[in-house]
Design an enzyme around this catalytic site. Structure first.
Site, PDB file in Angstrom:
ATOM      1  N   LEU A  16       0.746  -1.265  -0.053  1.00  0.00           N
ATOM      2  CA  LEU A  16      -0.037   0.018  -0.101  1.00  0.00           C
ATOM      3  C   LEU A  16       0.804   1.305  -0.176  1.00  0.00           C
ATOM      4  O   LEU A  16       0.348   2.523  -0.220  1.00  0.00           O
ATOM      5  CB  LEU A  16      -0.791   0.076   1.255  1.00  0.00           C
ATOM      6  CG  LEU A  16      -2.383  -0.714   1.034  1.00  0.00           C
ATOM      7  CD1 LEU A  16      -2.894  -0.672   2.368  1.00  0.00           C
ATOM      8  CD2 LEU A  16      -3.141  -0.225  -0.060  1.00  0.00           C
ATOM      9  N   ASP A  72      12.757   0.126   1.338  1.00  0.00           N
ATOM     10  CA  ASP A  72      12.093   1.256   2.093  1.00  0.00           C
ATOM     11  C   ASP A  72      13.211   2.295   2.506  1.00  0.00           C
ATOM     12  O   ASP A  72      12.808   3.498   2.718  1.00  0.00           O
ATOM     13  CB  ASP A  72      11.265   0.789   3.110  1.00  0.00           C
ATOM     14  CG  ASP A  72       9.970   0.453   2.709  1.00  0.00           C
ATOM     15  OD1 ASP A  72       9.336   1.105   1.815  1.00  0.00           O
ATOM     16  OD2 ASP A  72       9.508  -0.503   3.099  1.00  0.00           O
ATOM     17  N   THR A 191     -11.187  -1.551   5.776  1.00  0.00           N
ATOM     18  CA  THR A 191     -10.713  -0.733   6.815  1.00  0.00           C
ATOM     19  C   THR A 191     -11.255  -0.935   8.202  1.00  0.00           C
ATOM     20  O   THR A 191     -10.161  -1.280   9.249  1.00  0.00           O
ATOM     21  CB  THR A 191     -10.792   0.819   6.719  1.00  0.00           C
ATOM     22  OG1 THR A 191     -10.181   1.014   5.337  1.00  0.00           O
ATOM     23  CG2 THR A 191     -10.274   1.675   7.764  1.00  0.00           C
ATOM     24  N   CYS A 379      28.689  -0.669 -10.951  1.00  0.00           N
ATOM     25  CA  CYS A 379      28.892  -2.179 -10.788  1.00  0.00           C
ATOM     26  C   CYS A 379      29.119  -2.981 -11.615  1.00  0.00           C
ATOM     27  O   CYS A 379      30.234  -2.838 -12.407  1.00  0.00           O
ATOM     28  CB  CYS A 379      27.879  -2.586  -9.657  1.00  0.00           C
ATOM     29  SG  CYS A 379      28.672  -3.726  -8.425  1.00  0.00           S
ATOM     30  N   GLU A 403      34.743 -14.393 -12.215  1.00  0.00           N
ATOM     31  CA  GLU A 403      33.290 -14.814 -11.637  1.00  0.00           C
ATOM     32  C   GLU A 403      32.653 -15.600 -12.761  1.00  0.00           C
ATOM     33  O   GLU A 403      31.769 -16.556 -12.177  1.00  0.00           O
ATOM     34  CB  GLU A 403      32.438 -13.559 -11.293  1.00  0.00           C
ATOM     35  CG  GLU A 403      30.977 -13.639 -10.848  1.00  0.00           C
ATOM     36  CD  GLU A 403      30.218 -12.801 -10.728  1.00  0.00           C
ATOM     37  OE1 GLU A 403      29.168 -12.802 -10.244  1.00  0.00           O
ATOM     38  OE2 GLU A 403      30.776 -11.417 -10.639  1.00  0.00           O
ATOM     39  N   HIS A 515      27.823   2.496  -6.286  1.00  0.00           N
ATOM     40  CA  HIS A 515      26.357   2.573  -6.761  1.00  0.00           C
ATOM     41  C   HIS A 515      26.218   4.078  -6.602  1.00  0.00           C
ATOM     42  O   HIS A 515      25.627   4.371  -5.357  1.00  0.00           O
ATOM     43  CB  HIS A 515      25.620   1.524  -5.662  1.00  0.00           C
ATOM     44  CG  HIS A 515      25.873   0.126  -6.445  1.00  0.00           C
ATOM     45  ND1 HIS A 515      25.028  -0.178  -7.133  1.00  0.00           N
ATOM     46  CD2 HIS A 515      26.693  -0.794  -5.826  1.00  0.00           C
ATOM     47  CE1 HIS A 515      25.347  -1.714  -7.378  1.00  0.00           C
ATOM     48  NE2 HIS A 515      26.362  -1.881  -6.578  1.00  0.00           N
ATOM     49  N   GLU A 517      23.389   5.459  -7.170  1.00  0.00           N
ATOM     50  CA  GLU A 517      22.148   5.564  -7.224  1.00  0.00           C
ATOM     51  C   GLU A 517      21.651   5.849  -5.832  1.00  0.00           C
ATOM     52  O   GLU A 517      20.584   6.150  -5.346  1.00  0.00           O
ATOM     53  CB  GLU A 517      21.400   4.545  -7.815  1.00  0.00           C
ATOM     54  CG  GLU A 517      21.414   3.292  -7.398  1.00  0.00           C
ATOM     55  CD  GLU A 517      22.583   2.519  -7.632  1.00  0.00           C
ATOM     56  OE1 GLU A 517      22.665   1.090  -7.679  1.00  0.00           O
ATOM     57  OE2 GLU A 517      23.422   2.971  -8.281  1.00  0.00           O
TER      58      GLU A 517
END
EC number: 6.3.4.2
Length: 546
Positions: A16, A72, A191, A379, A403, A515, A517
């Site tokens: 949500l 988050d 709700t 990266c 790798e 990174h 970002e």
């Protein structure tokens, strides 16, 4: 300093936007001059999301101190100025691991270890520790009310409300109010049932944030307030918007921050949202548009590249350009050819792991290099650019990363066995090290070369950026690559690891091992992304020589 807590929960359905809602409220409170922090409590058993599939969980957000955390936390840092750390995110797995470690040491003196009180106490201790030194801490509990996994966390925050006092705690519950087309009306029953579920575990919400595809009218809000036992002014209508950066203004207009300040007895000036108004203005008034191709392997879930997506949008704001991201599966580049890259204004290859689609990423870097298309590698995106350059410019036939190819004659990328971390300590790794928590992680110093595009963009001789990788450029093969024209424009603090590469005879070709970002925000942007999107705009206008 007494810290006040807002515990954020969600009900009805998942996804949500608890993190966005909480971060938006945090942004308003910060704009009122308050010192704010945020936390995310994740109920899953993984110790951290570091080894979880990006297509299941989304991206792993890396903090300055090297914690691999929930995406988050990226939202938190993009909305507020407070930098997140390892204390701002923890999982059930982390809590259980710590409790079991203490039990094995004998710290509990033979007690029977139980969810209550041992697990809940451990959760409470982490919340208190993570919130220390702030006026307000917004604590988001992952999952949905009613999930069995989240019960220990719900019990812990219930106990905290009792122990800290209701004058220092609030509960904000996010729910869904769906509109049924057949009935022609909004439905509040989900709700009501969600709040009933919350009440069954001893938590009475103080604020209800109701998601809907439209504004919830006053009569429906009054109905929700009546049946859910909250004030009518505490029922916040959060309608769908075309930009998440409009949400702070949306909930400020309904006085949500005033409810918080009144509850905690805080006197603070009115929120200054001028920076957010500027963001919204820039977003709504672009002077041009660009299409950027993102060539990756997790494209079925765009959240796997959440921070990259947002950083491109931020750079668009700074350049007054509308950015459209075209997601391209690197395996499609392998099977269909580079023709699918035609017409793009720029190409970005983000980070990733594993050999699936690796040749497609190498082909994307080659296409950008040979066709003067602006290229930003992040990266693994730097490593594939290096492999292409080695193979096709430096005459290192069959060059690869160790790798993906153990027996390559030219391992231009190899496992880092030793490096200096951000605190100056020596870190060591081998092929046998665990996958989880063993990478080069967190903020690291980078020296920028004079005359480089990177130094021009950053405007500084040094910069700190966040890392998440275990493979690096093989220094033994650098002389051959540099002789072929590759420019090393960024080096680690000890100048032993390559951090940035550039191709000087290309209009805009920059690739970084770190990174960038993770430090981009809508208000400040990021130099590398701003330069990249600016170059995309120039290419779109036909200003590049092909």
């Amino acid at each position: 300093m007494t810290t006040n807590y807002i515990f954020v929960t969600g009900g009805v359905v998942s996804s949500l936007g608890k993190g966005i809602a909480a971060a938006s409220l945090a942004a308003i409170l910060e704009a009122r001059g308050l010192k704010v922090t945020m936390m995310k409590l994740d109920p899953y058993i993984n110790v951290d999301p570091g080894t979880m599939s990006p297509t299941q969980h989304g991206e792993v957000f890396v903090t300055e101190d090297g914690a691999e955390t929930d995406l988050d936390l990226g939202h938190y840092e993009r909305f507020i100025r407070t930098k997140m750390t390892k204390r701002n995110n923890f999982t059930a797995g982390r809590v259980y691991a710590d409790v079991l470690r203490k039990e094995r040491r004998g710290d509990y003196l033979g007690a029977t270890i139980q969810v209550i009180p041992h697990i809940t106490n451990a959760i409470k201790e982490r919340v208190i520790s993570g919130a220390a030194g702030h006026d307000i801490a917004l604590v988001e509990v992952g999952g949905t009310v009613g999930d069995i996994e989240s019960l220990p966390f719900m019990e812990a925050i219930r106990q905290l409300a009792v122990e800290l006092g209701r004058e220092h705690t609030m509960f904000m519950h996010l729910t869904l109010v769906p509109y049924l087309v057949a009935a022609g009306e909004l439905k509040t029953k989900p709700t009501q049932h969600s709040v009933k579920e919350l009440l069954s575990i001893g938590i009475q919400p103080d604020i209800l944030v109701c998601r809907s595809d439209r504004v919830i009218p006053a009569n429906e809000r009054k109905k929700i307030a009546l049946f859910c036992n909250v004030q009518e002014k505490a029922v916040i209508s959060m309608k769908d918007v075309d930009s998440i950066y409009k949400i702070p203004q949306l909930i400020r207009a309904q006085g949500t921050d005033d409810l918080v300040c009144q509850r905690f007895g805080i006197t603070a000036p009115a929120a200054d949202l001028s920076e957010w108004e500027q963001v919204i203005y820039e977003e709504a008034n672009p002077t041009g548009e660009v299409t950027i191709g993102m060539v990756g392997k997790y494209i079925e879930l765009p959240d796997a590249y959440k921070s990259v997506n947002e950083a491109l949008k931020h750079a668009g704001l700074k350049n007054r350009l509308s950015v459209t991201i075209k997601y391209i599966d690197s395996q499609d580049v392998e099977s269909k050819g580079t023709e699918i890259l035609e017409g793009l204004d720029a190409i970005l290859v983000p980070g990733g792991f594993g050999d699936r689609g690796i040749e497609g990423k190498i082909l994307a870097a080659q296409y950008a290099r040979e066709n003067a298309v602006p290229y930003l590698g992040i990266c693994l995106g730097m490593q594939v650019a290096l492999i292409d350059y080695a193979r096709n410019v430096a005459n290192m036939e069959g060059a690869h990363s160790s790798e993906f190819s153990k027996d390559t004659k030219f391992p231009v990328v190899g496992l880092i066995t030793e490096w200096i971390d951000g605190d100056g300590n020596v870190e060591e790794r081998t092929e046998k090290s665990d996958l989880g928590g063993t990478m080069r992680l967190g903020s690291q110093l980078c020296h920028l070369a004079k005359g480089s595009k990177a130094r021009e963009l950053y405007g500084n001789a040094t910069v700190e950026e966040r890392h998440r990788h275990r493979y690096e450029v093989n220094n033994n093969l650098l002389p051959q690559l540099e002789k072929a024209g590759l420019k090393i424009s960024g080096l680690s603090a000890d100048k032993k690891l390559v951090e940035i590469i550039e191709i000087p005879n290309h209009p805009w070709f920059v690739a970084a091992q770190f990174h960038p970002e993770f430090t981009s925000t809508p208000r400040d942007g990021h130099p590398l992304f701003e330069g990249f999107v600016k170059a995309a705009g120039e290419n779109a206008r036909g200003e590049f020589e092909k």
